[in-house]
Design an enzyme around this catalytic site. Structure first.
Site, PDB file in Angstrom:
ATOM      1  CB  THR A 193      -0.955   0.022   1.209  1.00 34.96           C
ATOM      2  OG1 THR A 193      -1.751   1.205   1.142  1.00 34.96           O
ATOM      3  CG2 THR A 193      -0.179   0.007   2.523  1.00 34.96           C
ATOM      4  NE  ARG A 194      -0.423   5.601  -4.709  1.00 36.74           N
ATOM      5  CZ  ARG A 194      -1.091   4.908  -5.607  1.00 36.74           C
ATOM      6  NH1 ARG A 194      -0.764   3.661  -5.857  1.00 36.74           N
ATOM      7  NH2 ARG A 194      -2.087   5.455  -6.280  1.00 36.74           N
ATOM      8  CG  HIS A 198      -9.252   4.047   5.762  1.00 31.52           C
ATOM      9  ND1 HIS A 198      -9.158   4.852   6.872  1.00 31.52           N
ATOM     10  CD2 HIS A 198      -8.719   4.758   4.731  1.00 31.52           C
ATOM     11  CE1 HIS A 198      -8.616   6.016   6.520  1.00 31.52           C
ATOM     12  NE2 HIS A 198      -8.327   5.979   5.236  1.00 31.52           N
ATOM     13  CG  HIS A 201      -7.075  -1.103   2.360  1.00 38.14           C
ATOM     14  ND1 HIS A 201      -7.368   0.222   2.499  1.00 38.14           N
ATOM     15  CD2 HIS A 201      -7.063  -1.367   1.036  1.00 38.14           C
ATOM     16  CE1 HIS A 201      -7.518   0.760   1.304  1.00 38.14           C
ATOM     17  NE2 HIS A 201      -7.337  -0.187   0.392  1.00 38.14           N
ATOM     18  NE  ARG A 286     -13.322  -1.115  -8.388  1.00 39.87           N
ATOM     19  CZ  ARG A 286     -14.408  -1.720  -8.867  1.00 39.87           C
ATOM     20  NH1 ARG A 286     -14.749  -2.904  -8.424  1.00 39.87           N
ATOM     21  NH2 ARG A 286     -15.155  -1.126  -9.763  1.00 39.87           N
TER      22      ARG A 286
END
Ligand SMILES: [Zn+2]
Length: 381
Positions: A193-194, A198, A201, A286
């Protein structure tokens, strides 16, 4: 799904191109010509030296560049989706031999043994790797703005611990592999992730963790684009989320690498890098590694699914967006919840940012309060 018992590095061996203190001292005082690298090139250099980009041992040459751009493979046939290049600005003369690599402050980062200087076909790279030559695309802009010439060859680099709370989390592939072994994890899922994490995730990470031994939460902390949340804040927010996981099942580490926003091709790179860090499984969300509307929501998942499993060597776990459903009274996705959008607690990235900037907590079904409070503080300062 047959779980793999362990994860071999891509190409079979973990590359180690670290420069020790004595060698670095000799290079620094050796009177070599110097090249000042960009922040993104410095992050790539570190990833090369630690083996995160195994089997690459240096910056790509002309033949490798063309093969990767056109075939998505190195000349020997090994899957590799994105060229890793070192730009050579005009005015720097290279006569073979070695070139010292420095940051803008003049600190020695490493050295490249010059094998080749070549004209980099940046238009072809943008079109074939990124699917567009639009300079509004941040990854394409970096390619098109790079010097026309690139210098190629094997590298060695100083891999010192980085500063601050992020730096202490920047483990090398051999360190994460040792940590997995110490915990007795045979199967590990990596989550890239960057952004702050929340509830949605968190749910994907928990779904994945139900199937494997451990979770590597592996946020990218290299140069990103303007508007992304600072890495220090994100790390504290990840720590808060991991309070909702058993400590014996999770490892938080930072990946120092530039974000390229290349969508499907970058999803492959993200998976191969996590394979090098010792993961057996990788979460692909996605519009993974996408930006704007350059890629379809499932393009990355479809490209990964189209590759032979043995070429990839890590199992992609494909997920759709998750949300809280008021009628299910649970987290779910379009795959698991039959109710219409109106029953779902969903906020766009823009909506969340404007709430946080205004000091408002998003609904608890969307974001953990302790995460949201950290982000509110960050937006206020
Ligand atoms: Zn529902």
């Amino acid at each position: 799904m047959q779980p793999m018992q362990s994860s071999l590095p891509h190409g079979g061996q973990l590359v180690d191109r670290r420069l020790d203190a004595d060698e670095a001292g000799a290079v620094a005082s050796g009177g070599l010509a110097s090249l000042v690298v960009t922040a993104a090139e410095a992050a790539d250099l570190r990833a090369l030296a630690t083996g995160a980009y195994s089997p690459l041992a240096g910056f790509l040459g002309a033949k490798e560049h063309q093969s990767v751009v056109e075939q998505m493979r190195l000349p020997d046939g090994l899957l590799w989706p994105i060229p890793v290049c070192l730009g050579l600005p005009d005015g720097i003369r290279v006569d073979g031999g070695r070139l010292a690599l420095r940051d803008e402050r003049g600190r020695l980062l490493g050295v490249v043994e010059v094998a080749e200087v070549f004209e980099r076909d940046r238009q072809a790279e943008a079109q074939l790797v990124y699917g567009t030559t639009d300079p509004a695309h941040p990854g394409v802009a970096r390619v098109l703005d790079a010097p026309a010439r690139a210098v190629a060859g094997p590298i060695q680099a100083v891999v010192e611990p980085l500063d601050g709370p992020v730096g202490s989390r920047a483990l090398t592939p051999s360190q994460t592999r040792a940590a997995f072994a110490e915990r007795g994890w045979a199967t590990v899922v990596g989550f890239q992730t960057r952004n702050p994490v929340h509830r949605a995730h968190e749910y994907l990470m928990k779904c994945a963790l139900e199937m494997v031994d451990g979770l590597l939460l592996h946020p990218l902390v290299g140069p990103t684009k303007e508007g992304d949340v600072p890495a220090e804040v994100r790390m504290r927010a990840y720590e808060a989320v991991l309070g909702y996981f058993p400590p014996s099942r999770v490892l938080l580490s930072a990946l120092v690498a530039p974000m390229r926003y290349a969508g499907p091709r970058e999803a492959i790179l993200h998976a191969l890098v996590r394979k090098n860090y010792g993961c057996t499984h990788f979460i692909v969300g996605r519009d993974h590694a996408g930006v704007g509307s350059y890629y379809g929501p499932f393009d990355a998942q479809q490209l990964l699914a189209s590759l032979p499993a043995e070429d990839l060597g890590i199992v992609p776990l494909r997920f759709d967006n998750a949300f809280w459903c008021r009628r299910c009274q649970a987290m779910g996705t379009a795959k698991t919840c039959p109710h219409p959008d109106g029953d779902h607690v969903a906020l766009s990235g823009t909506q969340v940012r404007s709430m946080l900037a205004a000091g408002q907590l998003p609904p608890p079904e969307f974001s953990r309060a302790e995460v949201a409070e950290l982000l509110i503080d960050a937006y206020r300062t």
